[in-house]
Write a protein that holds these residues in place. Structure first.
Motif, PDB file in Angstrom:
ATOM      1  N   ARG A 325      -5.218   2.358   2.475  1.00 40.95           N
ATOM      2  CA  ARG A 325      -6.353   2.782   3.285  1.00 40.95           C
ATOM      3  C   ARG A 325      -5.805   3.679   4.379  1.00 40.95           C
ATOM      4  O   ARG A 325      -4.833   3.337   5.053  1.00 40.95           O
ATOM      5  N   SER A 328      -9.011   7.064   8.152  1.00 42.32           N
ATOM      6  CA  SER A 328     -10.458   7.357   8.059  1.00 42.32           C
ATOM      7  C   SER A 328     -11.199   6.293   7.282  1.00 42.32           C
ATOM      8  O   SER A 328     -12.353   6.506   6.872  1.00 42.32           O
ATOM      9  N   ILE A 330     -10.719   5.306   4.277  1.00 37.14           N
ATOM     10  CA  ILE A 330     -10.894   5.662   2.864  1.00 37.14           C
ATOM     11  C   ILE A 330      -9.864   4.878   2.060  1.00 37.14           C
ATOM     12  O   ILE A 330      -8.658   4.955   2.304  1.00 37.14           O
ATOM     13  N   TYR A 331     -10.346   4.110   1.088  1.00 37.73           N
ATOM     14  CA  TYR A 331      -9.486   3.276   0.258  1.00 37.73           C
ATOM     15  C   TYR A 331      -9.108   4.033  -1.011  1.00 37.73           C
ATOM     16  O   TYR A 331      -9.950   4.697  -1.621  1.00 37.73           O
ATOM     17  N   THR A 332      -7.834   3.870  -1.406  1.00 33.37           N
ATOM     18  CA  THR A 332      -7.360   4.508  -2.641  1.00 33.37           C
ATOM     19  C   THR A 332      -6.547   3.493  -3.444  1.00 33.37           C
ATOM     20  O   THR A 332      -5.911   2.600  -2.905  1.00 33.37           O
TER      21      THR A 332
END
Length: 477
Positions: A325, A328, A330-332
């Motif tokens: 994460r 921002s 945003i999880y990947t």
């Protein structure tokens, strides 16, 4: 992210980190080995043979496994060999080596542990909706799977080689025990014969000294009588040193304290293979001798090592999976692949080393087989040549013993001068000692041949051969 948002996210991340660490710690600790100290011993041998045991279940040779062990009436040659196999300090070290080889075989089958990675990034200023970033991943060295089967096979063959080397060491220990048994008995017989001769020569010393005092004998004429006793005393001293060495070696081999009493009974170990049996043993040699089987196992282990080295020339591969994460929120989720580019090394050096080692082991095996066949033929020829010589010496020693007995009576009756009597005694003593030496040589060659043959089907039980005649002579004055 505002400070309040950061404060809310940080505890959540820390809880996740603690959970991951706790799980990892639990997995690690569950498989951990414990430590316990092992103090050194004092290296003291057994004070008595009765304290030692020789279980037949631990004997690798059929001739030992079927023999009754009872040291109460003394140790025969087979019981001595049984004690050596069960208690030899050198064999204990060999068995420790087998334990190490088995542990290495176990280690060769283990895969490398996966690598767990965890990281976090903390924004250095507030505002802008920034979050604490983190990444979590796990990876494994996949290339280890390619060589695992070869490594396991190599380690198994290596452990088998050590096991066969241990068996061969047991065979050699049996041969050494038989040889020391015979040496001690033979040297004791020589010592008894020399003591008997010394006692007999002590009778002539007063005659020589009286003749010298009265002037009826010169020192030049008396030298034969004076030197005879001195020569026997020197032989006694030299023989005593050899006896002490052989007796000490046997005590060490059996795990006995230096001052432990050791009573030996019976005669030396003898083998009498026929020509057919010898040829059959030579034909079956590579399939029966533990040292040759051990070399075969070592060669197979090296074959697998070479195969593993060839497989290791391919690019090493490392595969991993991760989740992250960013700041921002945003999880990947993704994966990673690491590969070694085979441009320079390509494991060529290790391949060349393993290939050269394989050639060396091959040549070593073939040389050992050739040498063994030659040694077996030579020992069989030596035994065939020693047999008639031993019979001839035994007959000659008996004739001289009878002549010595008659000369003893004639000298006491004044019918024979003492120099002639001394000459007959010296010749008889030399014949007796030569006979004992040939008998010991026979036993040594027989033991060596049996160890090389590795076959007890045609081995005679222990018997005294011609020592009965020597024992009778030793009891004569």
């Amino acid at each position: 992210m505002h400070d309040a948002g950061r404060q809310r996210c940080f505890p959540s991340m820390m809880r996740g980190l603690r959970t991951a660490c706790a799980v990892a710690a639990a997995l690690v600790l569950s498989g951990c080995a414990s430590y316990a100290p092992l103090p050194l011993g004092r290296g003291e041998g057994a004070a008595d043979v009765a304290q030692l045991a020789a279980p037949t279940s631990a004997m690798s040779l059929p001739s030992l496994a079927t023999h009754r062990f009872d040291p109460a009436d003394g140790l025969d040659v087979t019981e001595t060999a049984m004690l050596a196999v069960a208690n030899s300090p050198a064999l204990k070290l060999k068995r420790d080596e087998l334990g190490i080889a088995r542990a290495q075989a176990f280690a060769a089958g283990l895969l490398p542990d996966p690598q767990l990675s965890l990281g976090a990034d903390f924004p250095q200023h507030s505002g802008g909706g920034l979050n604490v970033a983190y990444n979590l991943g796990i990876s494994e060295d996949v290339s280890a799977l390619l060589t695992r089967s070869s490594r396991k096979a190599a380690a198994r063959n290596q452990a088998q080689q050590v096991n066969l080397d241990l068996l061969w060491a047991e065979w050699q220990t049996v041969a050494q025990a038989r040889l020391l048994f015979d040496q001690v008995l033979n040297l004791r017989a020589q010592q008894a014969r020399l003591a008997s001769e010394q006692a007999a020569l002590a009778q002539v010393t007063p005659y020589v000294q009286a003749a010298l005092r009265s002037g009826n004998l010169t020192y030049d004429s008396a030298s034969a009588g004076l030197n005879a006793a001195a020569d026997v005393r020197k032989q006694q001293a030299d023989n005593a040193l050899a006896l002490h060495q052989a007796d000490s070696d046997l005590h060490v081999l059996l795990g006995l304290a230096p001052d432990a009493p050791l009573e030996l009974t019976g005669g030396p170990y003898q083998v009498t293979p026929t020509t057919t049996q010898l040829q059959q043993a030579l034909a079956d040699l590579p399939r029966r001798r533990p040292d040759l089987l051990a070399l075969q196992a070592g060669y197979q282990s090296q074959q697998e090592k070479l195969r593993a080295a060839v497989l290791a020339q391919f690019p090493a591969l490392n595969i991993g999976f991760n989740t992250a994460r960013d700041t921002s929120a945003i999880y990947t989720h993704g994966f990673s692949v690491g590969i070694t580019l085979p441009l320079f090394d390509r494991n060529r050096g290790n391949i060349a080393i393993e290939r050269a080692t394989r050639q060396q082991l091959k040549d070593d095996y073939e040389s050992r087989v050739l040498t063994t066949r030659s040694d077996m033929q030579r020992l069989a020829a030596d035994l065939a040549a020693l047999a008639p010589r031993e019979r001839s010496l035994a007959a000659h020693a008996l004739q001289l013993a009878e002549a010595r007995r008659v000369a003893e009576q004639s000298w006491r009756q004044g019918l024979l001068d003492w120099p002639t009597w001394l000459a007959l005694r010296s010749q008889s003593l030399a014949a007796d000692l030569e006979l004992l030496a040939v008998q010991q040589q026979q036993a040594t060659q027989s033991i060596a041949l049996e160890a090389l043959l590795g076959n007890t089907d045609f081995v005679d039980s222990a018997h005294p051969v011609s020592t009965r005649a020597v024992s009778t002579q030793a009891s004569m004055p």
